[in-house]
Scaffold this motif. Structure first.
Motif, PDB file in Angstrom:
ATOM      1  N   LEU A 282       0.839  -1.196   0.000  1.00  0.00           N
ATOM      2  CA  LEU A 282       0.000   0.000   0.000  1.00  0.00           C
ATOM      3  C   LEU A 282       0.874   1.246   0.000  1.00  0.00           C
ATOM      4  N   ARG A 491      -3.554   9.362   5.013  1.00  0.00           N
ATOM      5  CA  ARG A 491      -3.666   7.955   4.643  1.00  0.00           C
ATOM      6  C   ARG A 491      -4.798   7.729   3.648  1.00  0.00           C
ATOM      7  N   GLN A 492      -5.926   8.360   3.879  1.00  0.00           N
ATOM      8  CA  GLN A 492      -7.047   8.211   2.965  1.00  0.00           C
ATOM      9  C   GLN A 492      -6.748   8.835   1.613  1.00  0.00           C
ATOM     10  N   ASN A 495      -4.582   6.310  -0.242  1.00  0.00           N
ATOM     11  CA  ASN A 495      -5.388   5.166  -0.678  1.00  0.00           C
ATOM     12  C   ASN A 495      -6.284   5.537  -1.857  1.00  0.00           C
ATOM     13  N   CYS A 496      -6.838   6.740  -1.828  1.00  0.00           N
ATOM     14  CA  CYS A 496      -7.692   7.181  -2.934  1.00  0.00           C
ATOM     15  C   CYS A 496      -6.893   7.313  -4.221  1.00  0.00           C
ATOM     16  N   GLN A 498      -4.115   5.764  -4.969  1.00  0.00           N
ATOM     17  CA  GLN A 498      -3.692   4.442  -5.421  1.00  0.00           C
ATOM     18  C   GLN A 498      -4.819   3.716  -6.144  1.00  0.00           C
TER      19      GLN A 498
END
Length: 525
Positions: A282, A491-492, A495-496, A498
């Motif tokens: 991640l 972090r969000q 992730n978005c 990615q």
């Protein structure tokens, strides 16, 4: 005869006294006369004075009829009008009502501008051929715009074409887009932003027509050629000259999207919890901070935590015999802003071994006694030879998510507070809900450090660097929009991005502000 003369003298004196007593304070209307001595006064003069003191010039006219004492008193009380000798001042005419100044014309907007302004506005929206025609320009929007365009739509138009939009005018602002009136009905020239723009020499665009014309002008090429870069000889002659401000000078116009960056990962970025070369990891783990210099925001809290941990033994064990408050530290704040990462990096920087307990571990009273009973009074035992100059590692306990200690952790919070009072090892507690009753009780025994969310510009800058390392082109405005939609959770955001990069059918040009706005609009439905 003597009695008659005396009565006449007394009547004359009484009439004179009545005339003097009836003075009303106005000297202009009073009769001037002199009262003589009653012993030497001629009776004929008294009669003349009583009858008016005037005769016709020809002497043949009969004397005026005699008046009674009542008529004489009434005549004496009434002032005789005399021509006034005072000069009367004519009242100055009242000034005409001050009319409201006419609105500032568009021609005056161009006076003293440091940026080129279009000569004529457009009457319809213009879509530049180059996607980033307004790149490297900073805009500020104010007032009620024409063509029924809201301020948000005007800002979105600028961001879509690569411009940076701010909420206030500064020296870095290139253009101020304003309407004829402000929201409260005043003229646009009376606003603070307009005055600041004129003081700083910021160009002012009157409405959306001139903004569309500017986009068309920049799409075709700026009317003013950008300054040529200094020659190497001039740079060597003046080594102390400052670098060019990217917001003050505009580079060459961008006719197409920037090429996709290389996939070579940056060696100085990330690597905190996973290898940067691991393609299956991640992004939040690959690009987690590996040093204190990579932590985003909350620099003051990180420095206070490091100072507290560095001087813990001297303060609570040797300095004052173990007495004092703040044997533990409490890090509070919303999730995803780097509280746990900051605690781990500070412990590693101080050469301490961290023992972590989180919500997945049982943290009841019995468990804490068994697990931390020896930890809070011991050091790490190192077997084997120790290198010269290497310090003995000391321990630190990290209790993550202490606000999640509920019914399953019976008496766990009470046992933790009891251990903090007598611990010989620093304890770092981390929570999300600072307002919880359990956490408020714990905060009285800890050094309270409140972490805050980093601003979206800082998060967007780091997100662009991460995407560049992964070979994905992201516009800065798009990264800011994603950070704002994610609540500034780094972090969000990673992730978005990615998930966006792994999506099928993704455009080759990368992530643009228009794509993000369209996606948020469709999700909002």
């Amino acid at each position: 005869a003597r009695a008659g003369g005396g009565a006449r003298r007394r009547g004359s004196a009484g009439r004179a006294a009545a005339a003097i007593g009836s003075d009303d304070g106005d000297d202009d209307g009073d009769v001037d006369f002199t009262v003589g001595d009653s012993d030497t006064e001629d009776p004929e003069d008294e009669a003349a004075l009583r009858d008016g003191g005037s005769e016709s010039e020809d002497g043949g006219a009969p004397p005026p009829p005699k008046r009674s004492r009542k008529d004489s008193r009434a005549t004496a009380k009434k002032p005789i009008p005399l021509p006034s000798t005072r000069t009367s001042k004519r009242a100055a005419p009242s000034p005409a009502p001050r009319s409201r100044p006419p609105p500032v014309s568009k021609a005056k907007y161009k006076a003293g501008d440091k940026r080129p302004v279009p000569s004529a506005p457009l009457t319809s929206p213009y879509v530049p051929g180059a996607s980033l025609a307004l790149a490297n320009l900073t805009f500020c929007v104010t007032g009620v715009l024409d063509y029924q365009v809201s301020r948000g739509d005007a800002e979105a138009y600028c961001k879509t074409h690569g411009a940076r939009v701010t909420s206030a005018v500064s020296r870095k602002t290139d253009y101020l887009v304003t309407g004829d009136l402000l929201e409260d009905g005043r003229d646009a020239s009376e606003g603070k932003k307009y005055r600041t723009a004129k003081e700083n020499g910021t160009a002012v665009l009157a409405g959306m027509g001139e903004l569309w014309a500017l986009a068309k002008m920049m799409d075709a090429g700026p009317s003013v050629a950008p300054p040529a870069p200094p020659s190497p000889a001039a740079a060597a002659a003046n080594p102390y000259k400052r670098a060019t401000n990217p917001y003050a000078k505009r580079s060459a116009p961008t006719s197409a999207r920037a090429p996709a960056p290389s996939r070579a990962p940056s060696p100085s970025l990330g690597g905190g919890r996973a290898s940067v070369a691991d393609a299956s990891a991640l992004w939040a783990d690959k690009y987690a901070p590996s040093g204190l210099g990579q932590v985003l925001g909350n620099g003051d809290c990180v420095k206070k935590l490091q100072r507290w941990l560095n001087t813990w033994e001297n303060t609570f064990l040797r300095g004052n015999g173990g007495r004092g408050t703040g044997r533990a530290a409490l890090l509070s704040g919303p999730p995803g802003i780097g509280k746990t990462t900051a605690a781990q990096l500070v412990a590693a920087a101080e050469g301490r071994e961290a023992a972590e307990w989180n919500a997945s571990d049982a943290r009841s009273q019995k468990t804490l006694r068994e697990g931390l009973g020896d930890v809070t009074g011991s050091r790490v035992i190192s077997f084997g030879s120790q290198k010269k100059g290497q310090r003995e590692k000391r321990r630190v306990v990290i209790m993550d998510e202490v606000d999640g200690m509920g019914a399953g952790d019976r008496a766990g919070m009470a046992e933790l507070i009891k251990m903090i009072k007598v611990t010989r090892v620093p304890i770092i507690c981390i929570c999300n809900d600072r307002g919880s009753q359990k956490v408020r009780t714990l905060a009285t025994h800890c050094l309270d450090l409140k972490f805050r969310r980093p601003v979206k510009t800082v998060i967007a800058r780091r997100a662009v660097e991460v995407c560049r390392s992964e070979g994905v082109a992201v516009e800065p405005n798009a990264a800011e929009a994603i950070a704002e939609s994610c609540g500034n959770d780094i972090r969000q955001v990673l992730n978005c991005l990615q998930m966006w990069s792994a999506r099928k059918g993704r455009k080759a040009g990368g992530v643009t502000y228009g794509d993000v706005r369209e996606r948020m609009h469709s999700v909002g439905k």
